[in-house]
Every structure is written in C-alpha cells, then in structure tokens.
Scaffold this motif. Structure first.
Motif, short mmCIF file in Angstrom:
data_model
loop_
_atom_site.label_atom_id
_atom_site.label_comp_id
_atom_site.label_asym_id
_atom_site.label_seq_id
_atom_site.Cartn_x
_atom_site.Cartn_y
_atom_site.Cartn_z
N ARG A 193 18.56 138.48 48.87
CA ARG A 193 18.85 138.58 50.30
C ARG A 193 17.97 137.60 51.06
N GLY A 207 18.34 136.33 63.21
CA GLY A 207 17.57 136.81 62.07
C GLY A 207 18.32 137.77 61.18
N ASP A 208 19.65 137.64 61.12
CA ASP A 208 20.45 138.56 60.30
C ASP A 208 20.16 138.36 58.82
N MET A 209 20.35 139.43 58.06
CA MET A 209 20.17 139.36 56.61
C MET A 209 21.45 138.84 55.97
N LEU A 210 21.32 137.85 55.09
CA LEU A 210 22.46 137.26 54.40
C LEU A 210 22.40 137.63 52.93
N VAL A 249 12.65 135.96 52.77
CA VAL A 249 12.84 136.04 54.22
C VAL A 249 11.70 135.33 54.93
N LEU A 292 21.27 131.36 62.84
CA LEU A 292 20.41 132.00 61.84
C LEU A 292 19.05 132.36 62.43
N TRP A 341 11.81 132.41 52.79
CA TRP A 341 13.08 131.70 52.65
C TRP A 341 12.87 130.20 52.86
N SER A 361 16.85 135.88 55.05
CA SER A 361 16.86 136.01 56.52
C SER A 361 15.79 135.13 57.14
N GLN A 362 16.16 134.51 58.28
CA GLN A 362 15.17 133.88 59.16
C GLN A 362 14.67 135.00 60.08
N ILE A 363 13.87 135.85 59.52
CA ILE A 363 13.54 137.13 60.13
C ILE A 363 12.54 137.03 61.29
#
Length: 266
Positions: A122, A158-161, A102, A154, A106, A124-126
């Motif tokens: 998992r 910032g959703d988790m993928l 993340v 994205l 990421w 994310s662009q958190i």
C-alpha cells in the motif's frame, strides 16, 4: 549499524531498513545510516546493484515523528542527505516493497530505478494527514513520474493506493505475490549485477539526464560520449568476443573492476 542490515553477495547490495516495531519508520539515526550506506556503495566498484527493502513485512511507514528534534531544519537536512545520496547512485537500484510504503517511505521507493511490490503493498503521500508537506524528493519525483495534476492529487489528499493503483500510474514496475517477492527481486538484481556495469550505469545517467530536460541535440552529444566510453571499454570487447565465439559473455569480474573509475555521460 543500529537501524539497517546491509548484506553483499556477488555485486548485489541489499539494504534492509530494520525497525519492524515501527514499520521501519525512519528516525535521525536511520537517515544518517542510509546516507552513509548509499555513499559507501557509490565508492565501491564491486557494488553493482542496490536493493532497498524493509524488515517485518513492511517497506517504510515514513518518518518517525517521535524522533523529530526541535531543530526541524537540521532534521530535514539529515533526511534530505539520504535522498540525495540515493539519487546520486550510478548503479541500478531496486525498491523491494511489501506492506506499507507511505510518506517519506514511498518517496524513498520512488527514488529507486525500479519498484517491485507485492499485491498487498500500500502506498500514500500521507504527509497532508499529518499537516505536513511533501518531502524526501517527492515534490521533484512525482511531477516527473505522473505529471503535475496527478502529483497534486496524490499530495493534496494523501489517499492510500493499492499496488495495482500505483502500477496503473506507472509508479510500480512489477507486482508479484508475497511468496514470489524474494525470488523475483533476486533474479532481477542478479541479472543486473552480472550485466555490463559501465553500459548500465551510462544508460541510467542518460535516461535521468533526459528526464531532467534538454534537447535532442544535447541527448545525442551525451549518447556519443557515453558510447565512446563503452566501445573502448572491457565489457564491449568481451561482448564482441563472446558473440564471435558463440558463448555467453562474462561481465561480472570483481577482481578486475576493483579500483575502476566510473564513466560519465559528460
């Protein structure tokens, strides 16, 4: 090395980010050590493939916010040097991802040529959840990989993928089970390390240059320059001899490539 474990075997350099108690969150020391390691790989002709991974079942949870100094610009320059050094590598690079990747973690993975992930990984662009903006090259990488609108989605949310979600966007090369991860990456890295090093490097340079823009005419000129290097190189001669002798070509010769200068697409 305080934060990394670096191992070399038959042309494959494996770099393990090793702060498992922090899910391998990167502090200033890790950013510096990553930049130094990538730079050392670039200078070593016996290093033919780089695998980047994390310890303890996670890839990297991004930057360690507790490790940020008051001089934010200096901190970001330190982190950015790692991203630049990874991007500059002429050898193939593989991100081996389990667990979380993340934020900056990421984008480190996306900075590699190939991303192999487990089905429990998992992404994310958190950044936005921490009131931060995209970094580690994400603002440059994401639009090229998924287009500007999807990149904004994205980054904005910032959703988790899941690994499957990321693969559907073209952000994961291959998904495997956790039990298959080591063997899959080892097989891919070994094939690349024993392949024609100059041809692989020039192919990477050609594709990266084309992704940054330019015309078909420019691509053809670059291809001509690269292919001339290949035709006059030892690997093409070995490939031709192997074909005529009906045997497998042998490209991995550490002693012979020591000190060789890398070719360029011009």
């Amino acid at each position: 090395m305080q934060t990394l474990v670096v191992e070399r075997s038959e042309g494959v350099v494996t770099v393990v980010m090793s702060r498992p108690e922090k899910k391998n969150a990167a502090d200033p020391t890790m950013w510096r050590e990553l930049a130094e390691t990538f730079t050392a790989v670039a200078a070593n002709p016996d290093d033919r493939v780089l695998v980047l991974t994390g310890a303890g079942g996670d890839f990297c949870s991004g930057a360690d916010l507790a490790g940020m100094s008051d001089d934010a610009l200096a901190y970001m320059a330190n982190a950015g040097e790692a991203a630049r050094a990874l991007h500059a590598l002429a050898v193939p690079t593989i991100a081996k991802v389990d667990g979380v990747a993340v934020g900056a973690g990421w984008n480190l993975a996306l900075g590699c040529d190939l991303v192999v992930a487990t089905d429990r990984a998992r992404f994310s662009q958190i950044f936005v959840r921490r009131a931060l903006s995209v970094d580690m090259g994400g603002s440059w990488l994401l639009p090229k990989l998924v287009g500007i609108q999807k990149a904004k989605e994205l980054a904005f949310f910032g959703d988790m993928l899941s690994a499957a979600d990321a693969a559907a966007l073209g952000l994961v090369t291959r998904i495997v089970s956790p039990a298959e991860l080591d063997a899959t990456v080892d097989s891919m890295a070994t094939r690349l390390a024993h392949g024609p090093a100059q041809a692989l490097s020039l192919t990477k340079q050609l594709l990266d240059a084309a992704a940054e823009g330019g015309s078909m005419e420019l691509a053809l000129r670059r291809e001509g320059h690269a292919q001339a290097n290949n035709i006059n190189g030892v690997d093409a001669k070995e490939a031709k001899a192997a074909f005529l002798e009906r045997r497998d070509a042998v490209f991995y010769r550490p002693a012979e490539i020591a000190g060789a200068e890398p070719a360029s697409v011009g």
